[in-house]
Design a protein around this motif. Structure first.
Motif, PDB file in Angstrom:
ATOM      1  N   PRO A 163       0.849  -1.278   0.590  1.00 25.12           N
ATOM      2  CA  PRO A 163      -0.389  -0.050   0.426  1.00 25.12           C
ATOM      3  C   PRO A 163       0.919   1.255   0.153  1.00 25.12           C
ATOM      4  CG  PRO A 163      -0.056  -1.144   2.602  1.00 25.12           C
ATOM      5  CD  PRO A 163       1.082  -1.856   1.506  1.00 25.12           C
ATOM      6  N   LEU A 164      -0.428   2.398  -0.748  1.00 24.33           N
ATOM      7  CA  LEU A 164       1.057   3.891  -0.928  1.00 24.33           C
ATOM      8  C   LEU A 164       0.511   4.257   0.750  1.00 24.33           C
ATOM      9  CD1 LEU A 164      -0.107   5.225  -4.169  1.00 24.33           C
ATOM     10  CD2 LEU A 164       2.576   4.152  -3.127  1.00 24.33           C
ATOM     11  N   LEU A 165       1.854   4.666   1.618  1.00 25.24           N
ATOM     12  CA  LEU A 165       0.979   5.194   2.845  1.00 25.24           C
ATOM     13  C   LEU A 165       2.264   6.657   2.786  1.00 25.24           C
ATOM     14  CD1 LEU A 165       2.017   2.234   5.025  1.00 25.24           C
ATOM     15  CD2 LEU A 165       0.023   2.877   4.785  1.00 25.24           C
ATOM     16  N   LEU A 166       1.488   7.700   3.197  1.00 28.45           N
ATOM     17  CA  LEU A 166       1.653   9.062   3.293  1.00 28.45           C
ATOM     18  C   LEU A 166       1.015   9.536   4.478  1.00 28.45           C
ATOM     19  CD1 LEU A 166       3.462  11.564   1.992  1.00 28.45           C
ATOM     20  CD2 LEU A 166       1.071  12.164   1.375  1.00 28.45           C
ATOM     21  N   ARG A 167       2.862  10.275   5.841  1.00 24.18           N
ATOM     22  CA  ARG A 167       2.335  10.672   6.865  1.00 24.18           C
ATOM     23  C   ARG A 167       0.937   9.756   7.496  1.00 24.18           C
ATOM     24  NH1 ARG A 167       0.616  17.231   5.359  1.00 24.18           N
ATOM     25  NH2 ARG A 167       3.080  17.643   5.186  1.00 24.18           N
ATOM     26  N   GLY A 168       1.292   9.075   7.508  1.00 27.81           N
ATOM     27  CA  GLY A 168       0.880   7.461   8.463  1.00 27.81           C
ATOM     28  C   GLY A 168      -0.437   7.403   7.752  1.00 27.81           C
ATOM     29  N   MET A 169      -1.283   7.240   6.642  1.00 32.52           N
ATOM     30  CA  MET A 169      -2.160   7.900   6.140  1.00 32.52           C
ATOM     31  C   MET A 169      -1.950   6.879   4.423  1.00 32.52           C
ATOM     32  SD  MET A 169      -4.580  10.670   7.068  1.00 32.52           S
ATOM     33  CE  MET A 169      -3.025  12.066   7.076  1.00 32.52           C
ATOM     34  N   ASN A 170      -2.829   5.592   4.862  1.00 35.74           N
ATOM     35  CA  ASN A 170      -3.097   5.029   3.823  1.00 35.74           C
ATOM     36  C   ASN A 170      -3.250   5.705   2.571  1.00 35.74           C
ATOM     37  OD1 ASN A 170      -5.544   4.698   3.959  1.00 35.74           O
ATOM     38  ND2 ASN A 170      -5.560   2.728   3.388  1.00 35.74           N
ATOM     39  N   GLY A 192      14.519  13.544   6.090  1.00 39.24           N
ATOM     40  CA  GLY A 192      13.626  12.170   7.914  1.00 39.24           C
ATOM     41  C   GLY A 192      12.292  12.824   7.731  1.00 39.24           C
ATOM     42  N   ALA A 193      11.209  11.677   8.216  1.00 41.20           N
ATOM     43  CA  ALA A 193      10.399  12.261   8.502  1.00 41.20           C
ATOM     44  C   ALA A 193       9.898  11.408  10.288  1.00 41.20           C
ATOM     45  CB  ALA A 193       8.886  11.880   7.658  1.00 41.20           C
ATOM     46  N   TYR A 194       8.536  12.020  10.699  1.00 45.05           N
ATOM     47  CA  TYR A 194       8.215  11.407  11.594  1.00 45.05           C
ATOM     48  C   TYR A 194       6.909  11.329  12.720  1.00 45.05           C
ATOM     49  CZ  TYR A 194       7.080  10.313  16.836  1.00 45.05           C
ATOM     50  OH  TYR A 194       7.141  10.154  18.150  1.00 45.05           O
ATOM     51  N   VAL A 195       5.655  10.884  12.218  1.00 42.41           N
ATOM     52  CA  VAL A 195       4.668  10.908  12.694  1.00 42.41           C
ATOM     53  C   VAL A 195       4.348  10.231  13.458  1.00 42.41           C
ATOM     54  CG1 VAL A 195       2.105  10.792  10.952  1.00 42.41           C
ATOM     55  CG2 VAL A 195       4.531  10.180   9.715  1.00 42.41           C
ATOM     56  N   TYR A 196       2.839  10.407  14.347  1.00 41.03           N
ATOM     57  CA  TYR A 196       2.389  10.183  15.819  1.00 41.03           C
ATOM     58  C   TYR A 196       0.797  10.450  15.329  1.00 41.03           C
ATOM     59  CZ  TYR A 196       2.012   9.847  20.713  1.00 41.03           C
ATOM     60  OH  TYR A 196       1.765   9.394  22.093  1.00 41.03           O
ATOM     61  N   GLY A 197       0.266   9.042  15.546  1.00 43.62           N
ATOM     62  CA  GLY A 197      -1.605   9.590  15.441  1.00 43.62           C
ATOM     63  C   GLY A 197      -1.544   8.528  16.400  1.00 43.62           C
ATOM     64  N   ILE A 198      -3.101   8.549  17.399  1.00 47.31           N
ATOM     65  CA  ILE A 198      -4.082   8.916  18.540  1.00 47.31           C
ATOM     66  C   ILE A 198      -5.259   8.529  17.675  1.00 47.31           C
ATOM     67  CG2 ILE A 198      -4.696   9.574  20.366  1.00 47.31           C
ATOM     68  CD1 ILE A 198      -2.403  11.575  19.991  1.00 47.31           C
ATOM     69  N   ASP A 199      -5.594   6.988  18.562  1.00 49.71           N
ATOM     70  CA  ASP A 199      -7.040   6.350  17.789  1.00 49.71           C
ATOM     71  C   ASP A 199      -8.008   6.815  19.311  1.00 49.71           C
ATOM     72  OD1 ASP A 199      -9.404   4.958  17.457  1.00 49.71           O
ATOM     73  OD2 ASP A 199      -8.187   2.704  17.402  1.00 49.71           O
ATOM     74  N   LYS A 200      -8.849   7.850  18.748  1.00 55.58           N
ATOM     75  CA  LYS A 200      -9.580   8.551  20.200  1.00 55.58           C
ATOM     76  C   LYS A 200     -10.678   7.514  19.777  1.00 55.58           C
ATOM     77  CE  LYS A 200      -8.265  13.158  19.038  1.00 55.58           C
ATOM     78  NZ  LYS A 200      -9.611  14.676  18.529  1.00 55.58           N
ATOM     79  N   ALA A 201     -11.211   6.190  19.423  1.00 53.90           N
ATOM     80  CA  ALA A 201     -11.610   5.478  19.513  1.00 53.90           C
ATOM     81  C   ALA A 201     -11.432   4.456  20.966  1.00 53.90           C
ATOM     82  CB  ALA A 201     -12.420   4.774  18.214  1.00 53.90           C
ATOM     83  N   ALA A 202     -10.115   4.093  21.465  1.00 57.43           N
ATOM     84  CA  ALA A 202      -9.853   2.942  21.904  1.00 57.43           C
ATOM     85  C   ALA A 202     -10.138   3.391  23.609  1.00 57.43           C
ATOM     86  CB  ALA A 202      -8.362   2.490  21.419  1.00 57.43           C
ATOM     87  N   GLU A 203     -10.545   1.939  24.225  1.00 55.32           N
ATOM     88  CA  GLU A 203     -10.634   3.017  25.229  1.00 55.32           C
ATOM     89  C   GLU A 203     -10.108   3.159  25.958  1.00 55.32           C
ATOM     90  OE1 GLU A 203     -11.653  -1.291  26.568  1.00 55.32           O
ATOM     91  OE2 GLU A 203     -12.958  -1.948  25.717  1.00 55.32           O
ATOM     92  N   LYS A 204      -8.450   3.058  25.947  1.00 46.31           N
ATOM     93  CA  LYS A 204      -6.990   3.528  26.622  1.00 46.31           C
ATOM     94  C   LYS A 204      -7.032   4.806  26.257  1.00 46.31           C
ATOM     95  CE  LYS A 204      -3.266   1.008  24.431  1.00 46.31           C
ATOM     96  NZ  LYS A 204      -2.062  -0.168  25.324  1.00 46.31           N
ATOM     97  N   ASP A 205      -5.874   6.177  26.408  1.00 51.77           N
ATOM     98  CA  ASP A 205      -5.673   7.593  25.938  1.00 51.77           C
ATOM     99  C   ASP A 205      -4.961   7.463  25.393  1.00 51.77           C
ATOM    100  OD1 ASP A 205      -8.238   8.645  27.292  1.00 51.77           O
ATOM    101  OD2 ASP A 205      -7.180   9.352  28.885  1.00 51.77           O
ATOM    102  N   ASP A 206      -4.702   8.187  24.350  1.00 49.58           N
ATOM    103  CA  ASP A 206      -3.330   8.077  23.792  1.00 49.58           C
ATOM    104  C   ASP A 206      -3.199   6.851  23.024  1.00 49.58           C
ATOM    105  OD1 ASP A 206      -0.774   9.383  22.520  1.00 49.58           O
ATOM    106  OD2 ASP A 206       0.368   8.840  23.883  1.00 49.58           O
ATOM    107  N   ALA A 207      -3.701   5.354  22.844  1.00 51.41           N
ATOM    108  CA  ALA A 207      -3.796   4.616  21.845  1.00 51.41           C
ATOM    109  C   ALA A 207      -3.202   4.780  21.202  1.00 51.41           C
ATOM    110  CB  ALA A 207      -5.643   3.719  22.291  1.00 51.41           C
ATOM    111  N   PRO A 208      -2.786   3.794  20.434  1.00 48.75           N
ATOM    112  CA  PRO A 208      -2.104   4.074  18.821  1.00 48.75           C
ATOM    113  C   PRO A 208      -3.040   4.111  17.754  1.00 48.75           C
ATOM    114  CG  PRO A 208      -1.030   2.677  20.658  1.00 48.75           C
ATOM    115  CD  PRO A 208      -1.891   3.136  21.186  1.00 48.75           C
ATOM    116  N   LEU A 209      -2.949   5.234  17.249  1.00 51.72           N
ATOM    117  CA  LEU A 209      -3.565   4.372  15.583  1.00 51.72           C
ATOM    118  C   LEU A 209      -3.264   3.088  14.817  1.00 51.72           C
ATOM    119  CD1 LEU A 209      -6.295   5.696  14.465  1.00 51.72           C
ATOM    120  CD2 LEU A 209      -4.394   7.330  13.082  1.00 51.72           C
ATOM    121  N   PHE A 210      -3.501   2.784  14.151  1.00 59.43           N
ATOM    122  CA  PHE A 210      -3.348   1.569  13.247  1.00 59.43           C
ATOM    123  C   PHE A 210      -2.160   2.810  11.754  1.00 59.43           C
ATOM    124  CE2 PHE A 210      -3.818  -0.824   8.967  1.00 59.43           C
ATOM    125  CZ  PHE A 210      -2.718  -2.008   9.368  1.00 59.43           C
TER     126      PHE A 210
END
Length: 775
Positions: free
Chosen positions: A172-179, A643-661
């Motif tokens: 898959p093509l992934l840019l900035r952590g999004m497919n 260089g590049a860095y990405v941070y993703g948060i899944d707000k639907a997860a039960e815990k806070d600051d959960a990693p986004l897929f």
């Protein structure tokens, strides 16, 4: 008599001497003409020293002096082609004859910084330099593609900050952590469709037919509509219209790791009125070898691509181009690709794709600057496999071979207005329609039976949108960009056995506001705030689809997902354009993010989709510096960092600051490139390049959904790794065909590592040899 003999000997000797002089001094034997001139920069009209001047198919040549002057002498019977080369400029070719000797010539060359890396058309539908954009952008040139013998678009983009590569081929093509569902991929401004659940995988586009690839990062929905959240990619082919000439080019390559054979042939007949070009590509590999020495059984690939592009110019202001591209691919899945416990290696995947498009452009000089109309149509098929296991023996009990058959077409009409001298307004409408059928064949191993399942018929969606984008140049330092768009979509379930066909309607509003401040002529700050969107597709709302992660069933309650995007950037040049830099920070607040969720209550289904919320932020940077006259007067040394860095948060997860897929780790790249020019009997230029790629450890990954093995990527932690690559390039304008030889070594130290999130290892050391020449 003796006297006569002496006279004969004397005359014979004089004759031999005269012939020798004539042979060794062609100026006496034949007439010549002299060409003189000055080579200058096309922008500022300053002279250019150290320009390498070679004569095609000849070992002779010269170099411009410190004032940019040159002098060459030719026989009057010749019409040679002269090639002007310079490290910092685009190569230029001219044909000379005796008529050009009457007065000194002025040869104008275009800076590579301006021509190749600093001009884009995709951001605003008209050509403009990068420093006018309020969003970060990158240009990949044809030479960068061929130099590295890239396999497909995923390989080509892997070294660009912000992109992430997972697998070797069908990745898959992934840019900035999004497919690529959130990334619009285009060819010559026309959308290309991806029928994979993860979006557009890009192995069905021939990148060797591209003149350049433009990447605009950040929200692009105002102009390009649904899906342009992380950015857009526009693959631009070389236009068939131009100065009258016939060219043919061949590129052949071999890769040692998987016995890869690559052959590309391009033939072009062009003139200002009519032109046509043909491009063919054939690629075939064996099984690749991992860094640990293990063979990846069933990883071989075979690609066949053919394209035709033709154009006709009705006048200097009106032209039309037509393109037709065909792709046929056959690729397997190495062991483990279908999950840790699915070790079936006999499965092959076949796909075909036909893409066609027609573009009409009318250029005017007044209030209306340009009117352009595009139409495109795609049709394709691909096979995918669905596995079922016995709950008793855990053996394969049945297999469904799903035949995806899709049709995709659309168009765009836009007009560019010159409202004022410093104000351009672009207005247009566009739309597309997509239909998908997915019948399947069933093989039941338990009962030893076979059968057919009808699947969905004519499932799909239709979308139409209208947009206005305005760009103001507010004085020499300030530039303002704004725009708004409205879209309406209808999503159709299609026919499925005896079910009642369902339809859902959705609409979306997007907008954009950007600002560019040019602190100096070569230093530019930018801020961009955009609201981008993506319509849910028929696969996400209704259809059952199969991916390497499992079976997914749609959710008809899905709403369009939105993203508020904030981009801040700084780009420019310094120290007489030797230093180039580009820094970008972004923040995406995703509302109604369409996310995959476990479908625990639906039999034989692993996932469904739900609207949730997410946050994605990070940044990219690139730096490059050029040192002149290193070791020789005609050699330069380049040093580059990215260089590049990405941070993703899944707000639907039960815990806070959960990693986004799907969020990749920190990635850094470095490059040393030494490039020189010279005139000798067999070589006129050379390049030596060393590259390093570093990926940090990534253990901040999404939890594997309950009841799932997770699929081959995204749920596995990855260790840090450091790769080294190198390249040697040799060019010759003096040998017939102007051959270019490239020797590329990927993964020099044969490192055994896992790409981000994958439990399938990456390819080990691979030595590629590429030879191209003009036929």
């Amino acid at each position: 008599m003796k006297h006569n003999i002496k006279m004969i000997k004397l005359l014979s000797t004089l004759t031999v001497l005269l012939c020798t002089v004539l042979i060794n001094n062609p100026c006496v034997a034949r007439e010549t003409f002299t060409v003189t001139g000055t080579v200058m920069d096309v922008e500022n009209k300053t002279s250019i020293s150290r320009v390498n001047i070679s004569i095609q198919n000849s070992p002779h040549g010269t170099t411009t002096d410190q004032d940019g002057n040159f002098r060459l002498e030719f026989p009057t019977s010749h019409k040679p082609r002269i090639i002007f080369s310079h490290i910092g400029y685009v190569k230029k070719e001219i044909v000379v004859d005796q008529s050009l000797s009457q007065k000194p010539l002025n040869i104008f060359m275009t800076s590579k910084v301006i021509k190749m890396h600093n001009v884009v058309v995709s951001a605003a539908l008209y050509e403009q330099p990068l420093n006018k954009l309020s969003k970060p952008a990158t240009v990949i040139t044809r030479r960068q593609i061929s130099d590295q013998m890239q396999s497909n678009m995923t390989d080509m983009l892997a070294a660009t900050p912000g992109f992430t590569q997972v697998w070797e081929y069908h990745s898959p093509l992934l840019l900035r952590g999004m497919n690529s569902k959130r990334l619009v991929v285009m060819q010559n401004g026309n959308r290309r469709i991806g029928t994979f659940p993860g979006g557009y995988f890009a192995q069905d586009m021939n990148i060797y037919d591209a003149q350049k690839v433009e990447i605009i990062k950040g929200p692009g929905s105002v102009i390009y509509g649904s899906g342009a959240i992380s950015g857009i990619i526009n693959v631009i082919n070389k236009p068939p219209l131009g100065p009258k000439r016939t060219t043919a080019k061949s590129l052949s390559g071999y890769g040692s790791n998987n016995n890869e054979f690559l052959q590309v042939v391009r033939v072009c007949q062009q003139n200002p009125k009519f032109g046509i070009s043909l491009n063919g590509k054939y690629r075939k590999t064996g099984d690749l070898v991992y860094g640990n020495g293990e063979d990846a059984e069933n990883s071989d690939v075979e690609d066949k691509d053919m394209s035709l592009t033709t154009g006709y110019s009705f006048s200097e202001k009106q032209k039309v181009t037509l393109e037709v591209n065909g792709h046929q691919g056959d690729w397997g899945k190495p062991r483990g690709f279908n999950g840790p416990s699915k070790a079936y290696t006999e499965i092959r995947n076949e796909e075909e794709r036909l893409h066609s498009a027609i573009n009409y452009a009318w250029t005017l000089d007044g209030f209306v600057q340009t009117v352009q109309f595009n139409l495109y149509y795609d049709q394709g098929t691909r096979d995918y496999y669905k596995y079922k296991y016995s709950t008793v023996s855990n053996n394969l009990s049945s297999l469904e071979l799903v035949h995806y058959d899709d049709k995709y077409g659309g168009g765009q009409l836009f007009t560019i207005f010159n409202l004022y001298q410093a104000n351009k307004l672009t207005a247009g409408i566009d739309g597309y329609a997509f239909q998908l059928d997915n019948p399947s064949e069933m093989i039941d191993y338990y009962y030893n039976t076979t059968g057919d399942l009808p699947g969905y018929i004519d499932a799909g969606q239709m979308n139409i949108g209208a947009f206005v984008s305005d760009e103001w140049q507010l004085g020499p330092r300030f530039r303002l960009i704004s725009g708004v768009r409205y879209d309406a979509a209808t999503v159709n379930e299609g026919e499925y056995i005896d079910k009642t066909e369902r339809k859902e309607e959705r609409n979306a509003v997007s907008g954009n506001a950007g600002f560019v401040y040019s602190q100096t002529a070569n230093m530019h700050w930018s801020v961009n705030l955009g609201r981008a969107f993506r319509m849910p597709t028929a696969e996400e709302m209704f259809t059952e689809v199969i991916s390497c992660k499992g079976t997914k069933l749609g959710n008809p309650d899905l709403q369009p997902e939105y993203s508020w995007n904030l981009d801040v950037g700084l780009r420019g040049m310094a120290n007489r354009e030797k230093l180039r830099y580009d820094f970008a920070l972004f923040y995406n607040d995703m509302d109604d993010y369409i996310n995959e969720m476990p479908a625990d209550d639906i039999p034989d289904v692993d996932f469904t989709y739900k609207n949730t919320d997410a946050t994605i932020y990070g940044g990219e940077f690139s730096l490059a510096y050029r040192f002149e006259h290193v070791y020789t007067p005609l050699s330069d040394l380049y040093i580059g960092l990215g260089g590049a860095y990405v941070y993703g948060i899944d707000k639907a997860a039960e815990k806070d600051d959960a990693p986004l897929f799907g969020i990749p780790p920190l990635k850094l790249t470095g490059e040393l490139k030494y490039h020189g020019l010279l005139n000798c009997n067999w070589m006129t230029g050379y390049t030596i390049k060393l590259q390093a790629e570093y990926a940090a450890k990534q253990d901040r990954i999404a939890d594997i959904p309950k009841g799932s093995d997770g699929g081959p990527w995204g749920y596995e932690p990855s260790d840090e790794h450091l790769l080294f690559n190198c390249m040697l390039a040799l060019n010759s304008n003096s040998l017939p065909g102007c051959p270019k030889l490239r020797i590329v070594v990927k993964n020099i130290f044969d490192l055994d590592y896992l790409p981000y999130g994958s439990y399938i290892p990456a390819m080990g050391r691979n030595v590629k040899t590429v030879l191209s020449f003009d036929i």
